[in-house]
Design a protein around this motif. Sequence first.
Motif, mmCIF file in Angstrom:
data_model
loop_
_atom_site.group_PDB
_atom_site.id
_atom_site.type_symbol
_atom_site.label_atom_id
_atom_site.label_comp_id
_atom_site.label_asym_id
_atom_site.label_seq_id
_atom_site.Cartn_x
_atom_site.Cartn_y
_atom_site.Cartn_z
ATOM 1 N N ARG A 122 -1.352 12.704 9.405
ATOM 2 C CA ARG A 122 -0.470 12.107 10.413
ATOM 3 C C ARG A 122 -0.244 10.631 10.096
ATOM 4 O O ARG A 122 0.881 10.123 10.179
ATOM 5 C CB ARG A 122 -1.088 12.268 11.811
ATOM 6 N N ALA A 123 -1.311 9.936 9.707
ATOM 7 C CA ALA A 123 -1.175 8.516 9.359
ATOM 8 C C ALA A 123 -0.268 8.340 8.148
ATOM 9 O O ALA A 123 0.577 7.427 8.117
ATOM 10 C CB ALA A 123 -2.553 7.914 9.098
ATOM 11 N N MET A 124 -0.420 9.206 7.135
ATOM 12 C CA MET A 124 0.438 9.106 5.941
ATOM 13 C C MET A 124 1.895 9.359 6.297
ATOM 14 O O MET A 124 2.798 8.641 5.834
ATOM 15 C CB MET A 124 -0.023 10.100 4.868
ATOM 16 N N LEU A 125 2.144 10.385 7.103
ATOM 17 C CA LEU A 125 3.508 10.685 7.518
ATOM 18 C C LEU A 125 4.115 9.537 8.320
ATOM 19 O O LEU A 125 5.279 9.159 8.109
ATOM 20 C CB LEU A 125 3.519 11.971 8.362
ATOM 21 N N GLU A 126 3.318 8.977 9.221
ATOM 22 C CA GLU A 126 3.805 7.864 10.042
ATOM 23 C C GLU A 126 4.143 6.646 9.177
ATOM 24 O O GLU A 126 5.156 5.982 9.397
ATOM 25 C CB GLU A 126 2.757 7.489 11.094
ATOM 26 N N VAL A 127 3.269 6.333 8.212
ATOM 27 C CA VAL A 127 3.502 5.162 7.361
ATOM 28 C C VAL A 127 4.717 5.394 6.461
ATOM 29 O O VAL A 127 5.566 4.513 6.299
ATOM 30 C CB VAL A 127 2.249 4.839 6.518
ATOM 31 N N MET A 128 4.827 6.603 5.882
ATOM 32 C CA MET A 128 5.942 6.870 4.974
ATOM 33 C C MET A 128 7.272 6.834 5.725
ATOM 34 O O MET A 128 8.236 6.205 5.262
ATOM 35 C CB MET A 128 5.753 8.211 4.284
ATOM 36 N N TYR A 129 7.319 7.476 6.867
ATOM 37 C CA TYR A 129 8.560 7.468 7.639
ATOM 38 C C TYR A 129 8.775 6.106 8.314
ATOM 39 O O TYR A 129 9.901 5.647 8.459
ATOM 40 C CB TYR A 129 8.532 8.572 8.696
ATOM 41 N N GLY A 130 7.678 5.442 8.706
ATOM 42 C CA GLY A 130 7.787 4.148 9.379
ATOM 43 C C GLY A 130 8.282 3.038 8.479
ATOM 44 O O GLY A 130 8.897 2.082 8.947
ATOM 45 N N ALA A 131 8.019 3.149 7.169
ATOM 46 C CA ALA A 131 8.401 2.070 6.251
ATOM 47 C C ALA A 131 9.335 2.521 5.134
ATOM 48 O O ALA A 131 9.769 1.700 4.339
ATOM 49 C CB ALA A 131 7.146 1.435 5.648
ATOM 50 N N GLY A 132 9.626 3.828 5.062
ATOM 51 C CA GLY A 132 10.535 4.312 4.018
ATOM 52 C C GLY A 132 9.964 4.169 2.618
ATOM 53 O O GLY A 132 10.694 3.886 1.668
ATOM 54 N N LEU A 133 8.652 4.379 2.486
ATOM 55 C CA LEU A 133 8.007 4.160 1.195
ATOM 56 C C LEU A 133 8.366 5.243 0.181
ATOM 57 O O LEU A 133 8.683 6.379 0.531
ATOM 58 C CB LEU A 133 6.480 4.148 1.351
ATOM 59 N N ARG A 134 8.291 4.863 -1.097
ATOM 60 C CA ARG A 134 8.273 5.853 -2.170
ATOM 61 C C ARG A 134 6.894 6.507 -2.176
ATOM 62 O O ARG A 134 5.908 5.916 -1.729
ATOM 63 C CB ARG A 134 8.524 5.195 -3.520
ATOM 64 N N ILE B 226 5.685 -1.460 9.581
ATOM 65 C CA ILE B 226 5.472 -0.010 9.608
ATOM 66 C C ILE B 226 5.613 0.585 11.006
ATOM 67 O O ILE B 226 5.604 1.796 11.165
ATOM 68 C CB ILE B 226 4.097 0.385 9.013
ATOM 69 N N GLY B 227 5.726 -0.246 12.012
ATOM 70 C CA GLY B 227 5.946 0.273 13.364
ATOM 71 C C GLY B 227 4.657 0.514 14.131
ATOM 72 O O GLY B 227 3.605 0.759 13.554
ATOM 73 N N ARG B 228 4.761 0.451 15.455
ATOM 74 C CA ARG B 228 3.597 0.544 16.322
ATOM 75 C C ARG B 228 2.882 1.888 16.187
ATOM 76 O O ARG B 228 1.666 1.966 16.138
ATOM 77 C CB ARG B 228 4.030 0.331 17.778
ATOM 78 N N SER B 229 3.649 2.965 16.115
ATOM 79 C CA SER B 229 3.040 4.291 16.027
ATOM 80 C C SER B 229 2.238 4.441 14.735
ATOM 81 O O SER B 229 1.123 4.977 14.742
ATOM 82 C CB SER B 229 4.124 5.373 16.104
ATOM 83 N N ALA B 230 2.798 3.957 13.627
ATOM 84 C CA ALA B 230 2.082 4.039 12.349
ATOM 85 C C ALA B 230 0.790 3.232 12.406
ATOM 86 O O ALA B 230 -0.256 3.665 11.897
ATOM 87 C CB ALA B 230 2.974 3.547 11.215
#
Length: 300
Positions: free
Chosen positions: A138-150, A183-187
């Motif tokens: 969940r943390a990985m998904l939140e960070v990837m979607y929250g910041a648009g990471l590669r 990365i946003g509050r949720s991330a």
Amino acid sequence: MNDSPLSAAVERFLRYLGVERQLSPITLLNYRRQLDAIMTLAGESGVASWQQCDAAVIRSWAVRSRRKGLGPASLALRLSALRSFFDWLVSQGELSANPAKAVSAPKAPRHLPKNIDVDDVNRLLDIDLNDPLAVRDRAMLEVMYGAGLRLSELVNLDLRHLSLESGEVWVMGKGSKERRLPIGRSAVQWVEHWLDLRGLFGAEDDALFLSKLGKRISTRNVQKRFAEWGIKQGLNSHVNPHKLRHSFATHMLESSGDLRGVQELLGHANLSTTQIYTHLDFQHLASVYDAAHPRAKRGK
């Protein structure tokens, strides 16, 4: 055609590719298929020797190939094989110049990236958290979607790259260019949950996200876990890290309209790379227009 001057030269070229260049049997077979098709076109157009070929003849072959249903990518492959063959004929002194170099295949249509809509993203992120690995995911998904990471940027995150107080991460992108991203509050909340459990998997590795063996999580593992969550959460489309990055970009552009801001967040060196998302946004606007505008409603 086996004894023709056309095929004799092709056979010598294929021997050269196999013996001197030591190309694989599959590559040789692909060359043979393309050159056989070209010899068929040559026969149909009355070309009896390779010396008769000029750019106009090759363009006519390209047009006939398209009419026979050959797609842009396959036509590009055919012309590439022909250019290589003609380069070899030039090196052998059998041609003075390569007539295929002036002929290019039509550009293949640009496939727009698919994205996950906001409702599906929310459903994907609504993960059952009884398992510490689910919290990590969940943390990985939140960070990837929250910041648009590669994907590479996600797995290479270390603890030192994180500032939970300011809600930021530092990533090293393409060309060794560092980006500082919100990365946003949720991330932030889910990374905090993960950090509470991270010690269960070991503390020797500096990586933010660990595998169940306590090592930095691999790109393959992330891809596998994301795909599994997409299935578990009932999403219709296949979930992968790149699609989440596309979704981030599309949703940001739809909400803000700030193309240069999205460019900075994604770490694109050129604005033209980011502009593909304007096509996505236009598709969305066009569908809204077609559904709503009185003059767009056909036959009414």
